[in-house]
Design an enzyme around this catalytic site. Structure first.
Site, PDB file in Angstrom:
ATOM      1  N   GLU A 125      -1.832  -5.030  -1.533  1.00  0.00           N
ATOM      2  CA  GLU A 125      -1.575  -5.920  -0.389  1.00  0.00           C
ATOM      3  C   GLU A 125      -2.076  -7.357  -0.581  1.00  0.00           C
ATOM      4  O   GLU A 125      -2.130  -8.121   0.377  1.00  0.00           O
ATOM      5  CB  GLU A 125      -2.130  -5.337   0.925  1.00  0.00           C
ATOM      6  CG  GLU A 125      -1.493  -4.020   1.338  1.00  0.00           C
ATOM      7  CD  GLU A 125      -0.069  -4.127   1.881  1.00  0.00           C
ATOM      8  OE1 GLU A 125       0.431  -5.262   2.068  1.00  0.00           O
ATOM      9  OE2 GLU A 125       0.546  -3.055   2.105  1.00  0.00           O
ATOM     10  N   ASP A 149      -6.729  -6.373   2.738  1.00  0.00           N
ATOM     11  CA  ASP A 149      -6.951  -6.701   4.153  1.00  0.00           C
ATOM     12  C   ASP A 149      -8.152  -5.964   4.764  1.00  0.00           C
ATOM     13  O   ASP A 149      -8.499  -6.192   5.925  1.00  0.00           O
ATOM     14  CB  ASP A 149      -5.676  -6.522   4.988  1.00  0.00           C
ATOM     15  CG  ASP A 149      -5.305  -5.073   5.286  1.00  0.00           C
ATOM     16  OD1 ASP A 149      -6.165  -4.182   5.233  1.00  0.00           O
ATOM     17  OD2 ASP A 149      -4.114  -4.828   5.608  1.00  0.00           O
ATOM     18  N   ASP A 195      -3.274   3.734   8.100  1.00  0.00           N
ATOM     19  CA  ASP A 195      -2.065   4.060   7.330  1.00  0.00           C
ATOM     20  C   ASP A 195      -1.644   5.523   7.478  1.00  0.00           C
ATOM     21  O   ASP A 195      -1.228   6.166   6.515  1.00  0.00           O
ATOM     22  CB  ASP A 195      -2.247   3.695   5.849  1.00  0.00           C
ATOM     23  CG  ASP A 195      -2.271   2.189   5.639  1.00  0.00           C
ATOM     24  OD1 ASP A 195      -1.919   1.450   6.577  1.00  0.00           O
ATOM     25  OD2 ASP A 195      -2.656   1.747   4.537  1.00  0.00           O
ATOM     26  N   ASP A 199      -7.325  -1.955  -0.206  1.00  0.00           N
ATOM     27  CA  ASP A 199      -6.370  -2.859   0.434  1.00  0.00           C
ATOM     28  C   ASP A 199      -7.133  -4.142   0.728  1.00  0.00           C
ATOM     29  O   ASP A 199      -8.167  -4.106   1.409  1.00  0.00           O
ATOM     30  CB  ASP A 199      -5.857  -2.219   1.726  1.00  0.00           C
ATOM     31  CG  ASP A 199      -4.789  -3.042   2.430  1.00  0.00           C
ATOM     32  OD1 ASP A 199      -4.879  -4.291   2.403  1.00  0.00           O
ATOM     33  OD2 ASP A 199      -3.881  -2.450   3.040  1.00  0.00           O
ATOM     34  N   ASP A 221      -9.739  -0.398   4.012  1.00  0.00           N
ATOM     35  CA  ASP A 221      -8.525  -0.913   4.653  1.00  0.00           C
ATOM     36  C   ASP A 221      -8.835  -1.280   6.096  1.00  0.00           C
ATOM     37  O   ASP A 221      -9.712  -0.682   6.722  1.00  0.00           O
ATOM     38  CB  ASP A 221      -7.463   0.201   4.622  1.00  0.00           C
ATOM     39  CG  ASP A 221      -6.027  -0.288   4.781  1.00  0.00           C
ATOM     40  OD1 ASP A 221      -5.814  -1.295   5.478  1.00  0.00           O
ATOM     41  OD2 ASP A 221      -5.127   0.362   4.220  1.00  0.00           O
ATOM     42  N   HIS A 268      -6.468  -0.789   8.206  1.00  0.00           N
ATOM     43  CA  HIS A 268      -5.547   0.129   8.886  1.00  0.00           C
ATOM     44  C   HIS A 268      -5.718   1.551   8.347  1.00  0.00           C
ATOM     45  O   HIS A 268      -6.005   1.730   7.163  1.00  0.00           O
ATOM     46  CB  HIS A 268      -4.095  -0.306   8.642  1.00  0.00           C
ATOM     47  CG  HIS A 268      -3.830  -1.750   8.928  1.00  0.00           C
ATOM     48  ND1 HIS A 268      -4.051  -2.744   7.984  1.00  0.00           N
ATOM     49  CD2 HIS A 268      -3.389  -2.384  10.043  1.00  0.00           C
ATOM     50  CE1 HIS A 268      -3.751  -3.916   8.516  1.00  0.00           C
ATOM     51  NE2 HIS A 268      -3.347  -3.733   9.759  1.00  0.00           N
ATOM     52  N   HIS A 316       0.799  -1.224   0.000  1.00  0.00           N
ATOM     53  CA  HIS A 316       0.000   0.000   0.000  1.00  0.00           C
ATOM     54  C   HIS A 316       0.834   1.278   0.000  1.00  0.00           C
ATOM     55  O   HIS A 316       0.290   2.365  -0.211  1.00  0.00           O
ATOM     56  CB  HIS A 316      -0.981   0.002   1.189  1.00  0.00           C
ATOM     57  CG  HIS A 316      -2.301   0.613   0.853  1.00  0.00           C
ATOM     58  ND1 HIS A 316      -3.435   0.438   1.612  1.00  0.00           N
ATOM     59  CD2 HIS A 316      -2.687   1.398  -0.172  1.00  0.00           C
ATOM     60  CE1 HIS A 316      -4.445   1.098   1.069  1.00  0.00           C
ATOM     61  NE2 HIS A 316      -4.021   1.687  -0.017  1.00  0.00           N
ATOM     62  N   HIS A 355       4.455   1.034   4.182  1.00  0.00           N
ATOM     63  CA  HIS A 355       3.063   0.735   3.813  1.00  0.00           C
ATOM     64  C   HIS A 355       2.079   1.133   4.909  1.00  0.00           C
ATOM     65  O   HIS A 355       0.873   1.151   4.665  1.00  0.00           O
ATOM     66  CB  HIS A 355       2.878  -0.734   3.373  1.00  0.00           C
ATOM     67  CG  HIS A 355       2.883  -1.740   4.488  1.00  0.00           C
ATOM     68  ND1 HIS A 355       2.365  -3.015   4.319  1.00  0.00           N
ATOM     69  CD2 HIS A 355       3.340  -1.697   5.765  1.00  0.00           C
ATOM     70  CE1 HIS A 355       2.504  -3.690   5.463  1.00  0.00           C
ATOM     71  NE2 HIS A 355       3.092  -2.915   6.341  1.00  0.00           N
TER      72      HIS A 355
END
Length: 305
Positions: A274, A231, A130, A229, A126, A128, A99, A143
């Site tokens: 990712e 995830d 980030d 992303d 996502d 996260h 990412h 990332h």
């Protein structure tokens, strides 16, 4: 009316990640027939192949950042490729890669918006947020830092990748599915006032209401960029990522999210990042990602008015 041209840009690197393997993501998406599936939707798809950049030296952080020079090189390649496709009137899709590469894609999109007088809206799907900085994270993995870098928090070589100022401001972001924010990062996102719809918010309000809020105000003059992303998804359905976090959106919630983005008709660029085949089972995460990307381009159960 001519068909919309979709440009696939492979970026095979895990330069910003904490695990090896995201470099194999572009091929996994191709194996899962992304181009063919989009062509069946009536889109013209051009695969530009893979960008090239430095190999991952797999070193510990230097001054708080891992592989900073290499991250800059890869992001400059992404920035150049994305801006070229946008200038040609195409819809670029980045096949990541990790990412950190969104620094390059979104810096290019932000420049394109300035050149065309468009408003930018970024949907950040996502687990996260980030928004880390070297001070907030001991790992130094970039990332975990792209949103911070895009908003001007980070090393100058990344915050000013496309010129002399940060690419964006925090108000352009709508982050959806967030469920893992580092201790120091919580303060950063609060101070920056990033629009975050975390999993608790989704649990309480439902995905439909969350997406209505995240997409509010989008109009003809909006360039909508989706940074997906993998995830974002619950690991029970998407094991093929390096940083799994339990409690993510279900298959149906993810489908609704994508269909509502498609309903706006304003998505104009996309990151898929990712995806890590080293952690996947028989490419199931790549197949799911392709399925969801089809929904971003209007696949639905029924013909809707």
């Amino acid at each position: 009316m001519s068909k919309q041209t979709i440009s696939l840009i492979g970026v095979p690197t895990d330069i910003g990640a904490g695990h090896r393997g995201a470099s194999m993501g572009p091929e996994a998406l191709r194996v899962a027939n992304l181009a063919l599936r989009l062509e069946r939707r009536g889109l013209q798809v051009v695969d530009r192949g893979n960008l090239h950049g430095p190999i991952n030296p797999w070193q510990p952080p230097t001054d708080g950042y891992r592989h900073l020079d290499e991250v800059v090189a890869w992001n400059m390649a992404v920035y150049t490729a994305f801006h070229q496709e946008l200038s040609a009137g195409h819809l670029p899709i980045m096949l990541g890669g990790d990412h950190c590469l969104a620094i390059g894609s979104i810096t290019a999109v932000a420049r394109h918006c300035r050149e065309t007088g468009k408003q930018l809206r970024v949907l950040w799907l996502d687990a996260h947020s980030d928004f880390n900085t070297a001070q907030a994270t001991p790992s130094g993995n970039i990332h975990g830092m792209p949103v911070a870098c895009l908003c001007g928090y980070g090393p100058q070589v990344l915050t000013e990748l496309g010129g002399s100022a940060p690419a964006t401001t925090p108000d352009v972001f709508r982050q959806i599915g967030i469920r893992s924010v580092d201790y120091g990062e919580k303060q950063l996102v609060r101070e920056a006032n990033v629009g975050i719809y975390d999993m608790r918010h989704i649990d309480e309000e439902g995905m439909k209401r969350v997406m209505e809020q995240a997409l509010a105000g989008i109009d003809e003059n909006t360039h909508l960029h989706v940074s997906f992303d993998v995830d974002f998804l619950d690991p029970s359905i998407a094991p093929g990522v390096g940083t799994t976090v339990r409690g993510g959106p279900t298959y149906r919630e993810a489908q609704l999210c994508m269909e509502m983005i498609a309903d706006t008709g304003h998505m104009a660029s996309l990151d898929i990042v990712e995806l890590n085949p080293a952690f996947d089972k028989r490419n199931q995460t790549a197949k799911l990602a392709v399925d969801l990307v089809e929904s971003l381009f209007g696949k639905s159960t029924l013909i809707r008015r």
